[in-house]
Design an enzyme around this catalytic site. Sequence first.
Site, PDB file in Angstrom:
ATOM      1  CE  LYS A 375      -0.238  -0.416   5.019  1.00 56.11           C
ATOM      2  NZ  LYS A 375      -1.079  -0.757   6.165  1.00 56.11           N
ATOM      3  NE  ARG A 469      -6.482   0.543  11.375  1.00 58.54           N
ATOM      4  CZ  ARG A 469      -5.245   0.398  10.880  1.00 58.54           C
ATOM      5  NH1 ARG A 469      -4.398   1.410  10.906  1.00 58.54           N
ATOM      6  NH2 ARG A 469      -4.858  -0.752  10.368  1.00 58.54           N
ATOM      7  CE1 TYR A 602      10.548  31.704   0.348  1.00 54.00           C
ATOM      8  CE2 TYR A 602      10.936  29.353   0.687  1.00 54.00           C
ATOM      9  CZ  TYR A 602      10.507  30.405  -0.116  1.00 54.00           C
ATOM     10  OH  TYR A 602      10.034  30.148  -1.377  1.00 54.00           O
ATOM     11  CG  MET A 651       7.237  22.618  -2.927  1.00 54.79           C
ATOM     12  SD  MET A 651       5.997  23.389  -3.958  1.00 54.79           S
ATOM     13  CE  MET A 651       4.855  24.036  -2.751  1.00 54.79           C
TER      14      MET A 651
END
Length: 715
Positions: A375, A469, A602, A651
């Site tokens: 997964k 769950r 930044y 990013m």
Amino acid sequence: MTPDKRYGGLDRFKLLASFLVVAIHTSPLASFSPEADFLLTRVAARVAVPFFLMVSGFFILPAYLFERSADSRAPLRFLGRAALLYLAAAGIYLPVGVYAGQYAGIGPLSILCRIVFDGTFYHLWYLPALIVGILLVYGLSRRLPFGGVLAVSLVLYAAGLFGDSYYGVIENLPGISSVYAAGFRVFSYTRNGIFYAPVFLAMGAGFGRSPRFFPKKAAAVCFSACMALMAAEGLILHRFGLQRHDSMYAMLPLCMLFLFPLVLSWRAEPSFFLRKVSQWVYILHPLCIVAVRGVSKLASLTDVLVGNSLVHYAAVCSLSFLLSACVAKLPVCAGKKDSQTGRAWIELDRDALRHNVAVLRSLLPPGCRLMPAVKADAYGHGAVLISRELSEMGVDAFCVASVREGVELRKKGIKGEILILGYTCPEQFCLLRRYRLTQSVLDFAYAQILDGCGKKTRVHVAVDTGMHRLGERCERLDEIIRIFQCKNLKIEGIFTHLCADDTRSPEDEAFTLAQGQAFRDIVSQLKERGFACPGPHLLASSGLLNYPELSGEYARVGIALYGMMSTRAGTESSSVSLRPVLSVKARIALVKDLYEGESAGYGLRFVARRDTQIAVLAVGYADGLPRALSCGVGRVLINGCEAPIVGPVCMDQTLVDVTGIPDVRPGGVAVIIGRSRSSVITACDLAEQAGTISNEILSRLGKRLERKMIAGTAR
Ligand SMILES: *Cc1c(COP(=O)(O)O)cnc(C)c1O
């Protein structure tokens, strides 16, 4: 975590072994003492080739010999490489042999026999023997357990002995000697072909499966004793003139049984380069012998360079080493560099994956199969790449989180069972059938919706034994029974998920065992009521490592397959040695000098306290590098040195401090996760710094990173 240093010892001893082979062909002590030379070249050096064979068996065979599944494919890649190498070597030596008149006056059939069994030059018998040996051992292992393979190989070896060192014993027995004589028409010596290689390949494979070592001292003592006995054996056989050849001794397999663990206990950095060099020394040294003799003759130095056997040996070794080092550096031989493309990428280590699969399979309780969790794009590794590899290793059941993940695998040709562990919305139920996916039944209400769609659906029933769950509560037996009565549900499994199985502390253990008991109770009550209840399963990675006794028909292993546990502590305390599969690397885009007092990034968050060199890396949080690593919390590796992250992770870019690190250049490579020279950063290290677990770090690695499967560190 440090890389597996066992391989370093093997790499170094391989080089030594290749120099022993050179000794066999140059007799370094002949000028001083024929007896000493006999002991060195006809006895001691005979460990060299078996050692090569064991290393091949060690790396190549365990995955094929010991996995329970019958349909894992033959070690084709390795055989292909060996065949290619043989072709290349034959290309070099065939002309030499023709020139030397080896092929004069013999028929085409004999020439073919030479090429298939003897190699094209006196040392090249090794490569065909390796190929034939691997095929034989692999073939035997499809029919026999490991003990049987070993026994057959030993019988072959024994048969070979009587065509080699012990030939004198049978030479005058008419029946047997004619059999051997017929054999010798096909191959010149019994070490060629099928008699010699299999036992060493199988022994290597045995060590590869369970590298439980003899204690070092015991191995050293036993090895010395065996060598002494082998020397005695050699001297006696020689004294009575029984030897037809001197490659095979009765003591040799025993010597190797102790030598190999001794070398394994030699801890050193693995070296690809040495591995390649020793291979080429083996292949090229006969050429170097010819060259040294030729040059000495031309330069009238024969007395010096050839007359003294030790000088001759040293000259041949040096030339072979130099030539081999050059060949090993050639781009075709140095391995593919094409993984180092792009701005930032993921490398997957195929051998590590194979290793982990083999290790985890060896832990499976009887009757239990792997159902790897692929997964979240196989925890960021790339679901298709990983599932394809796993399929090749005989894995035929997978679990994913969503129907889209299942469909992607099917579209890329993944066969076998694919279980969706999570929620699928009713609009997508049609995909379950179209792509033959198996859906988890999340509770009774969900079962009714799934049943109500009117078509047969394959399912596994989820039971909640305490995680609260997914799954129908285990206390609600009536509802679970009603799930089993749904006529459109084709129930092929029932499972629960453990949630406190990562330790065996008293509280965790009590909870986990109670979960196991509740699950077993449900299964037995269903069975009492006449439901078949196939395929119960409950173990994930920690469960398999810590509570294998809970058993089941599948182990839904995720994180361990990728070579670690969720935390560093969990990884380090686990009893098995897993190898991380994934590395993340990024290009250095620019290198910049900052004066003391200048800021970077930044928010002026970094201020240079001294003149500082920074590198701009082409990787950022969009690629999965957590922003939590900003401002010195995290670091990367460049040329084996740690470079701390400065300022906030952006990013698409990240700044690191490379002051004092040698040789940092634009276009160079920074390691975010993985190994750089002798330093390693693991996903667990990153997780610890970012305050999370390795699973999250891995599964958030960005789509932008290209994923590539590479051969890996072991070969
Ligand atoms: C993710 C998942 C697994 C695999 O867990 P690991 O700890 O990574 O081995 C197994 N079962 C279920 C239900 C899961 O959601």
